[in-house]
Design a protein around this motif. Structure first.
Motif, PDB file in Angstrom:
ATOM      1  N   VAL A 185      18.286  -0.296  95.868  1.00 14.37           N
ATOM      2  CA  VAL A 185      18.067   0.274  97.202  1.00 14.37           C
ATOM      3  C   VAL A 185      18.190  -0.833  98.230  1.00 14.37           C
ATOM      4  CG1 VAL A 185      16.587   2.199  96.492  1.00 14.37           C
ATOM      5  CG2 VAL A 185      15.555  -0.027  97.007  1.00 14.37           C
ATOM      6  N   LYS A 186      18.540  -0.443  99.462  1.00 15.05           N
ATOM      7  CA  LYS A 186      18.509  -1.358 100.594  1.00 15.05           C
ATOM      8  C   LYS A 186      17.381  -0.945 101.527  1.00 15.05           C
ATOM      9  CE  LYS A 186      23.391  -2.578 100.304  1.00 15.05           C
ATOM     10  NZ  LYS A 186      24.681  -2.774 101.032  1.00 15.05           N
ATOM     11  N   ILE A 187      17.152  -1.705 102.578  1.00 16.41           N
ATOM     12  CA  ILE A 187      15.985  -1.450 103.429  1.00 16.41           C
ATOM     13  C   ILE A 187      16.209  -0.239 104.331  1.00 16.41           C
ATOM     14  CG2 ILE A 187      15.377  -3.899 103.421  1.00 16.41           C
ATOM     15  CD1 ILE A 187      16.342  -4.021 106.338  1.00 16.41           C
ATOM     16  N   PHE A 188      15.093   0.368 104.737  1.00 16.51           N
ATOM     17  CA  PHE A 188      15.146   1.459 105.702  1.00 16.51           C
ATOM     18  C   PHE A 188      15.387   0.897 107.105  1.00 16.51           C
ATOM     19  CE2 PHE A 188      13.255   4.247 102.553  1.00 16.51           C
ATOM     20  CZ  PHE A 188      13.806   5.470 102.895  1.00 16.51           C
ATOM     21  N   ASN A 189      16.286   1.559 107.808  1.00 18.64           N
ATOM     22  CA  ASN A 189      16.520   1.272 109.217  1.00 18.64           C
ATOM     23  C   ASN A 189      17.033   2.566 109.840  1.00 18.64           C
ATOM     24  OD1 ASN A 189      16.564  -0.153 111.575  1.00 18.64           O
ATOM     25  ND2 ASN A 189      18.482  -1.231 111.144  1.00 18.64           N
ATOM     26  N   ASN A 190      16.562   2.876 111.044  1.00 18.21           N
ATOM     27  CA  ASN A 190      16.898   4.166 111.664  1.00 18.21           C
ATOM     28  C   ASN A 190      16.552   5.335 110.730  1.00 18.21           C
ATOM     29  OD1 ASN A 190      19.871   2.604 112.965  1.00 18.21           O
ATOM     30  ND2 ASN A 190      17.915   2.864 114.001  1.00 18.21           N
ATOM     31  N   GLU A 191      15.443   5.151 109.972  1.00 13.90           N
ATOM     32  CA  GLU A 191      14.914   6.182 109.075  1.00 13.90           C
ATOM     33  C   GLU A 191      15.856   6.527 107.922  1.00 13.90           C
ATOM     34  OE1 GLU A 191      13.841   9.501 111.506  1.00 13.90           O
ATOM     35  OE2 GLU A 191      12.252   8.398 112.550  1.00 13.90           O
ATOM     36  N   MET A 192      16.792   5.631 107.615  1.00 13.10           N
ATOM     37  CA  MET A 192      17.737   5.853 106.515  1.00 13.10           C
ATOM     38  C   MET A 192      17.814   4.587 105.655  1.00 13.10           C
ATOM     39  SD  MET A 192      19.378   8.904 106.991  1.00 13.10           S
ATOM     40  CE  MET A 192      21.118   8.805 106.631  1.00 13.10           C
ATOM     41  N   ALA A 193      18.020   4.808 104.354  1.00 15.13           N
ATOM     42  CA  ALA A 193      18.203   3.688 103.435  1.00 15.13           C
ATOM     43  C   ALA A 193      19.315   4.014 102.451  1.00 15.13           C
ATOM     44  CB  ALA A 193      16.916   3.381 102.684  1.00 15.13           C
ATOM     45  N   ALA A 194      20.101   2.988 102.127  1.00 21.03           N
ATOM     46  CA  ALA A 194      21.148   3.152 101.116  1.00 21.03           C
ATOM     47  C   ALA A 194      20.521   3.048  99.726  1.00 21.03           C
ATOM     48  CB  ALA A 194      22.231   2.108 101.297  1.00 21.03           C
ATOM     49  N   PHE A 195      21.027   3.842  98.784  1.00 18.64           N
ATOM     50  CA  PHE A 195      20.566   3.762  97.400  1.00 18.64           C
ATOM     51  C   PHE A 195      21.791   3.746  96.481  1.00 18.64           C
ATOM     52  CE2 PHE A 195      21.116   8.308  98.012  1.00 18.64           C
ATOM     53  CZ  PHE A 195      21.642   8.744  96.808  1.00 18.64           C
ATOM     54  N   TYR A 196      21.605   3.169  95.294  1.00 13.89           N
ATOM     55  CA  TYR A 196      22.672   3.091  94.294  1.00 13.89           C
ATOM     56  C   TYR A 196      22.215   3.839  93.051  1.00 13.89           C
ATOM     57  CZ  TYR A 196      26.431   0.989  91.513  1.00 13.89           C
ATOM     58  OH  TYR A 196      27.535   0.768  90.722  1.00 13.89           O
ATOM     59  N   LEU A 197      23.017   4.786  92.614  1.00 17.76           N
ATOM     60  CA  LEU A 197      22.642   5.612  91.469  1.00 17.76           C
ATOM     61  C   LEU A 197      23.895   6.081  90.740  1.00 17.76           C
ATOM     62  CD1 LEU A 197      20.196   6.972  90.028  1.00 17.76           C
ATOM     63  CD2 LEU A 197      20.605   8.966  91.478  1.00 17.76           C
ATOM     64  N   ARG A 198      23.902   5.889  89.432  1.00 22.40           N
ATOM     65  CA  ARG A 198      25.013   6.330  88.567  1.00 22.40           C
ATOM     66  C   ARG A 198      26.379   5.863  89.078  1.00 22.40           C
ATOM     67  NH1 ARG A 198      21.598  10.844  88.533  1.00 22.40           N
ATOM     68  NH2 ARG A 198      22.864  11.923  90.094  1.00 22.40           N
ATOM     69  N   GLY A 199      26.415   4.575  89.502  1.00 22.10           N
ATOM     70  CA  GLY A 199      27.684   3.960  89.857  1.00 22.10           C
ATOM     71  C   GLY A 199      28.156   4.158  91.272  1.00 22.10           C
ATOM     72  N   GLY A 200      27.356   4.757  92.148  1.00 22.64           N
ATOM     73  CA  GLY A 200      27.781   4.952  93.528  1.00 22.64           C
ATOM     74  C   GLY A 200      26.640   4.792  94.513  1.00 22.64           C
ATOM     75  N   TRP A 201      27.016   4.534  95.759  1.00 22.19           N
ATOM     76  CA  TRP A 201      26.047   4.390  96.846  1.00 22.19           C
ATOM     77  C   TRP A 201      25.959   5.673  97.659  1.00 22.19           C
ATOM     78  CZ3 TRP A 201      22.734   0.445  97.572  1.00 22.19           C
ATOM     79  CH2 TRP A 201      22.993  -0.771  96.925  1.00 22.19           C
ATOM     80  N   GLY A 202      24.740   5.977  98.099  1.00 22.23           N
ATOM     81  CA  GLY A 202      24.510   7.086  99.011  1.00 22.23           C
ATOM     82  C   GLY A 202      23.387   6.722  99.969  1.00 22.23           C
ATOM     83  N   TYR A 203      22.901   7.716 100.716  1.00 21.00           N
ATOM     84  CA  TYR A 203      21.821   7.481 101.680  1.00 21.00           C
ATOM     85  C   TYR A 203      20.733   8.536 101.523  1.00 21.00           C
ATOM     86  CZ  TYR A 203      24.751   4.143 104.198  1.00 21.00           C
ATOM     87  OH  TYR A 203      25.521   3.055 104.541  1.00 21.00           O
ATOM     88  N   ILE A 204      19.491   8.079 101.650  1.00 24.11           N
ATOM     89  CA  ILE A 204      18.343   8.978 101.702  1.00 24.11           C
ATOM     90  C   ILE A 204      17.598   8.744 103.009  1.00 24.11           C
ATOM     91  CG2 ILE A 204      17.966   9.271  99.227  1.00 24.11           C
ATOM     92  CD1 ILE A 204      15.906   7.005  99.391  1.00 24.11           C
ATOM     93  N   ASN A 205      16.828   9.768 103.427  1.00 30.23           N
ATOM     94  CA  ASN A 205      15.941   9.576 104.578  1.00 30.23           C
ATOM     95  C   ASN A 205      14.526   9.277 104.071  1.00 30.23           C
ATOM     96  OD1 ASN A 205      14.809  12.025 103.850  1.00 30.23           O
ATOM     97  ND2 ASN A 205      15.910  13.192 105.415  1.00 30.23           N
ATOM     98  N   GLU A 206      13.562   9.208 104.990  1.00 24.07           N
ATOM     99  CA  GLU A 206      12.226   8.744 104.624  1.00 24.07           C
ATOM    100  C   GLU A 206      11.432   9.764 103.814  1.00 24.07           C
ATOM    101  OE1 GLU A 206      10.664   7.435 108.431  1.00 24.07           O
ATOM    102  OE2 GLU A 206      11.046   5.358 107.836  1.00 24.07           O
TER     103      GLU A 206
END
Length: 325
Positions: free
Chosen positions: A275-296
């Motif tokens: 995971v990367k840090i939250f900024n603007n209430e969003m954070a990048a995450f890495y799962l099963r070989g790809g990156w996406g974004y989650i909110n808080e």
């Protein structure tokens, strides 16, 4: 030929390239002092040297010192450390000794105190020349909040009134908003700036991120609140603890990443490969070989189909998919 060294407010420093001598003049040509071996300005005063002696001029061009000094240091809070006949003192804004020329050394000059070495030991004087901490230490550190002294392996925390807050045979390391204890070079503990023990020196590693302390023992982390209260014990299985942005902290447990809040409560469970840090209430995450974004609240805003995902900044991020950004 002359060299213009510096123009400051209404003054000019000139060096004669033939004689290698310096001159301080006003812009209207009025000479303040000339034939000097060196001149420098510290932002408040001009310092001039002639025949091994230093003198001080204020920003109006008035000479403040009647007798020269062997050494002058840049001023701090308007006061000038000065050395004569191998001893140090301090001059005020009029060039008068505010601290007598009798000390072995002048250390840091703070907002309320000055560190001085007298007859081989360090202490601290206020600007009236009164001892707040009598000379007793082999070394003395002045910080914005406290002082830390050491003598013959005994380390002491003092406040700026000179009151002892804490003493230990463990080395004390200042870290801005806490103090680290180090015992026998390998065991680490934590002390607050007011001298309260947070944890004794028995850990492999200690530190603080914002309002939370952490300790590491046997590769496992404990998370503590600002007053030292235990929030997550080492049986919680956390193996890494990092800044997570906003009110979040990144944790790793069982090889997966998630987030806790500033109270040590799980906000997002450890289910991600990275995971990367939250900024603007969003954070990048890495799962099963790809990156996406989650909110808080852990809603997936972008599915993990990106090959690269930056942190959000001012409402925008950079992502890569199929080789395109």
């Amino acid at each position: 030929q002359v060299e213009l060294k510096m123009g400051h407010e209404n003054f000019i420093l000139l060096k004669d390239l033939g004689s290698e001598k310096w001159k301080l003049s006003k812009y209207d040509g009025t000479v303040i002092v000339q034939n000097q071996d060196s001149i420098f300005h510290d932002g408040m005063y001009f310092f001039t040297q002639e025949n091994g002696r230093w003198n001080v001029y204020n920003r109006f061009g008035r000479k403040l010192t009647l007798k020269g000094y062997e050494e002058l240091r840049p001023s701090k809070n308007g006061y000038i450390p000065a050395r004569r006949d191998k001893y140090w003192g301090m001059l005020d804004f009029q060039g008068h000794p505010i601290l007598a020329i009798k000390f072995d050394e002048i250390g840091k000059i703070g907002d309320r105190l000055s560190l001085v070495k007298y007859i081989g030991d360090w202490g601290a004087l206020d600007y009236f020349g009164s001892w707040k901490i009598r000379p007793q230490f082999d070394s003395l550190l002045y910080t914005e909040e406290i002082l830390i002294g050491e003598r013959q392996g005994i380390w002491t925390i003092l406040n700026k009134s000179g009151r002892q807050l804490f003493s230990s045979t463990s080395e004390l390391i200042y870290h801005e908003d806490y103090i680290e204890l180090i015992h026998a070079d390998t065991l680490h503990g934590l002390v607050s700036l007011n001298g309260n023990i947070i944890t004794n020196p028995r850990h492999e590693e200690v530190g603080k991120i914002r309002n939370l302390f952490f300790t590491k023992t046997d590769g496992r982390l404990e998370i503590l609140g600002e007053s030292g209260e235990l929030l997550i014990n080492k049986n919680g299985g956390i193996t890494s603890f990092e800044e997570g942005g906003n009110d979040h902290f990144k944790i790793q447990k069982d090889g997966k990443f998630g987030f806790i809040d500033s109270n040590g409560q799980i906000k997002i469970a450890n289910r991600y490969d990275s995971v990367k840090i939250f900024n603007n209430e969003m954070a990048a995450f890495y799962l099963r070989g790809g990156w996406g974004y989650i909110n808080e609240i852990e809603e997936i805003v972008v599915q993990p189909n990106l090959t690269y995902a930056s942190n959000f900044d001012q409402g925008f991020s950079i992502g890569q998919i199929n080789g395109l950004f």
